[in-house]
Motif scaffolding. Structure first.
Motif, PDB file in Angstrom:
ATOM      1  N   ARG A  67      -5.339  -9.875  -7.356  1.00  0.00           N
ATOM      2  CA  ARG A  67      -5.512  -8.437  -7.549  1.00  0.00           C
ATOM      3  C   ARG A  67      -4.161  -7.744  -7.724  1.00  0.00           C
ATOM      4  NH1 ARG A  67      -9.741  -8.813  -3.650  1.00  0.00           N
ATOM      5  NH2 ARG A  67      -8.339  -8.072  -2.008  1.00  0.00           N
ATOM      6  N   LEU A  96      -7.618   2.092 -11.239  1.00  0.00           N
ATOM      7  CA  LEU A  96      -7.862   2.948 -10.078  1.00  0.00           C
ATOM      8  C   LEU A  96      -8.604   2.190  -8.979  1.00  0.00           C
ATOM      9  CD1 LEU A  96      -8.811   6.297 -11.871  1.00  0.00           C
ATOM     10  CD2 LEU A  96      -6.624   5.659 -10.842  1.00  0.00           C
ATOM     11  N   GLU A  97      -9.526   1.334  -9.376  1.00  0.00           N
ATOM     12  CA  GLU A  97     -10.244   0.503  -8.396  1.00  0.00           C
ATOM     13  C   GLU A  97      -9.266  -0.419  -7.671  1.00  0.00           C
ATOM     14  OE1 GLU A  97     -13.135  -1.561 -10.686  1.00  0.00           O
ATOM     15  OE2 GLU A  97     -14.616   0.082 -10.654  1.00  0.00           O
ATOM     16  N   VAL A 109       2.338   5.186  -9.177  1.00  0.00           N
ATOM     17  CA  VAL A 109       0.982   5.049  -8.638  1.00  0.00           C
ATOM     18  C   VAL A 109       0.340   6.422  -8.460  1.00  0.00           C
ATOM     19  CG1 VAL A 109      -0.373   4.342  -6.622  1.00  0.00           C
ATOM     20  CG2 VAL A 109       1.426   2.841  -7.520  1.00  0.00           C
ATOM     21  N   ARG A 115      -3.028   7.753 -10.376  1.00  0.00           N
ATOM     22  CA  ARG A 115      -4.215   8.196  -9.646  1.00  0.00           C
ATOM     23  C   ARG A 115      -4.737   9.542 -10.125  1.00  0.00           C
ATOM     24  NH1 ARG A 115      -2.499   6.653  -3.401  1.00  0.00           N
ATOM     25  NH2 ARG A 115      -3.140   4.453  -3.468  1.00  0.00           N
ATOM     26  N   LEU A 128      -6.000  -0.009  -7.327  1.00  0.00           N
ATOM     27  CA  LEU A 128      -5.063   0.753  -6.502  1.00  0.00           C
ATOM     28  C   LEU A 128      -5.694   1.201  -5.191  1.00  0.00           C
ATOM     29  CD1 LEU A 128      -3.249   2.959  -9.182  1.00  0.00           C
ATOM     30  CD2 LEU A 128      -2.419   0.867  -8.079  1.00  0.00           C
ATOM     31  N   ALA A 129      -6.995   1.285  -5.169  1.00  0.00           N
ATOM     32  CA  ALA A 129      -7.708   1.678  -3.950  1.00  0.00           C
ATOM     33  C   ALA A 129      -8.095   0.476  -3.099  1.00  0.00           C
ATOM     34  CB  ALA A 129      -8.961   2.482  -4.312  1.00  0.00           C
ATOM     35  N   SER A 130      -7.745  -0.736  -3.546  1.00  0.00           N
ATOM     36  CA  SER A 130      -8.163  -1.946  -2.852  1.00  0.00           C
ATOM     37  C   SER A 130      -7.010  -2.578  -2.089  1.00  0.00           C
ATOM     38  CB  SER A 130      -8.732  -2.948  -3.850  1.00  0.00           C
ATOM     39  OG  SER A 130      -7.690  -3.485  -4.654  1.00  0.00           O
ATOM     40  N   ASP A 131      -7.314  -3.674  -1.423  1.00  0.00           N
ATOM     41  CA  ASP A 131      -6.303  -4.453  -0.698  1.00  0.00           C
ATOM     42  C   ASP A 131      -5.535  -5.308  -1.698  1.00  0.00           C
ATOM     43  OD1 ASP A 131      -4.797  -6.064   0.907  1.00  0.00           O
ATOM     44  OD2 ASP A 131      -6.475  -7.038   1.925  1.00  0.00           O
ATOM     45  N   ALA A 185       2.370   4.106  -1.952  1.00  0.00           N
ATOM     46  CA  ALA A 185       2.147   4.699  -3.268  1.00  0.00           C
ATOM     47  C   ALA A 185       3.422   5.393  -3.744  1.00  0.00           C
ATOM     48  CB  ALA A 185       0.992   5.685  -3.212  1.00  0.00           C
ATOM     49  N   GLY A 217       0.789  -1.229   0.000  1.00  0.00           N
ATOM     50  CA  GLY A 217       0.000   0.000   0.000  1.00  0.00           C
ATOM     51  C   GLY A 217       0.818   1.273   0.000  1.00  0.00           C
TER      52      GLY A 217
END
Length: 335
Positions: free
Chosen positions: A279, A267-268, A252, A256, A270-273, A248, A246
């Motif tokens: 993933r 983007l989805e 990254v 964004r 990069l915002a997730s676990d 950035a 996580g």
């Protein structure tokens, strides 16, 4: 460029190449002596990352910077000791970084935390910091103050990275500040120590500090790109470690900023676990193909160019050429 090779740096001047190679051999010997311990277990842990290799970028800069002063052609014991101090400090920080990142690999080998656990890895890093402190004490009170200020900034940069940007702060500006503190400051000190203990004047010492900070930021930006864009065999680390944790990095942050609908899936992700392997692999693949990577490479080149600019006041010659080549080599690693 043809010429003698010194730690991957092409040098046309045979005398400078010999001076650098001899000094780096002394540094390497001193490093191995510094990680020794009467307890075999401690000695093995302390020498783990040293034995794994590494570019020795910081001590190389210390040695090269020493040649910008009046003692060109020789490298005194204080320069060697200063080079060992900066490399021990760097090695110590790697033990701690791998614990925070939960890294499994470092320099192509099993990380210390993976091999011995977090507690031993942290304490081993502390031991190396202590060894660096013992050596820098031999260089005088002012050197101790510089080393302490460097260490404080290293910690500040790590804290800033962990906490993230403040509300309303530009994430890119925050990240570049983190790099200047977390990476740039130690490389700046490497250049500063080299010029200082090589007998250079105050203007040259400050010039090498500024050059070191700028090339240090470029160095870390290049490392971030390598982490994303290479396999573990090339980088010696698990690809996308920062992405998984996580953190950035610049590609990254640039991705964004996109408002292109085609980037919605990235983007989805990069915002997730991204500890999930599937993933993580998908995000890494999309990011590698994104224009943000090339934009980050261009920013890396800008920092290397700034390092070049810092060298302008130096007289033309082999030392200036070698330092310029060092800046170019930093960027070429991520090309």
């Amino acid at each position: 460029m043809s010429g003698a090779q010194s730690f991957g740096l092409p040098l046309d001047d045979a005398e400078l190449a010999t001076t650098v190679e001899d000094a780096m051999a002394r540094v390497e010997t001193s490093l191995h002596e510094s990680v020794g311990h009467v307890d075999n277990y401690i000695a093995t842990a302390a020498g783990h990352l040293l034995e794994a290799g590494g570019k020795r970028f910081r001590p190389l800069l210390t040695v090269l910077a020493s040649q910008a002063g009046p003692q060109a052609g020789k490298v005194n014991d204080d320069v060697v000791k200063a080079a060992v101090v900066v490399e021990l400090t760097h090695l110590a920080s790697l033990y701690h970084d791998d614990v925070m990142d939960e890294a499994a690999l470092r320099r192509g080998s099993q990380s210390a935390n993976a091999r011995w656990g977090n507690t031993v890895a942290i304490l081993t890093g502390d031991l190396l910091f202590a060894r660096a402190s013992q050596l820098v004490a031999d260089l005088g009170a002012e050197a101790v103050r510089v080393q302490a200020a460097t260490f404080e900034m290293l910690c500040s940069g790590q804290i800033r990275e962990t906490v993230g940007p403040a509300e309303g702060q530009d994430p890119v500006e925050h990240y570049l500040t983190v790099l200047a503190e977390k990476t740039g400051v130690l490389i700046a000190t490497a250049g500063r120590f080299g010029a200082w203990f090589g007998g250079a004047d105050e203007a040259t010492i400050d010039l090498m500090r500024e050059y070191g900070e700028r090339i240090g930021v470029a160095f870390q930006l290049a490392d971030d790109l390598i982490d994303l864009d290479s396999d573990s065999g090339e980088s010696g680390k698990t690809p996308g470690t920062d992405l998984r944790e996580g953190v950035a990095t610049l590609p990254v942050l640039y991705a964004r900023e996109s408002d292109d609908p085609a980037d919605l899936r990235l983007l989805e992700l990069l915002a997730s676990d991204l500890t999930d392997d599937a993933r993580h692999a998908e995000a890494l693949g999309l990011l590698r193909a994104h224009p943000a990577m090339e934009r980050a490479r261009q920013t890396t080149r800008l920092w290397a160019n700034a390092a070049h600019a810092a060298l302008e006041p130096l007289p033309d010659g082999q030392v200036k050429t070698a330092l310029a080549l060092l800046a170019d080599g930093v960027v070429e690693r991520s090309a």
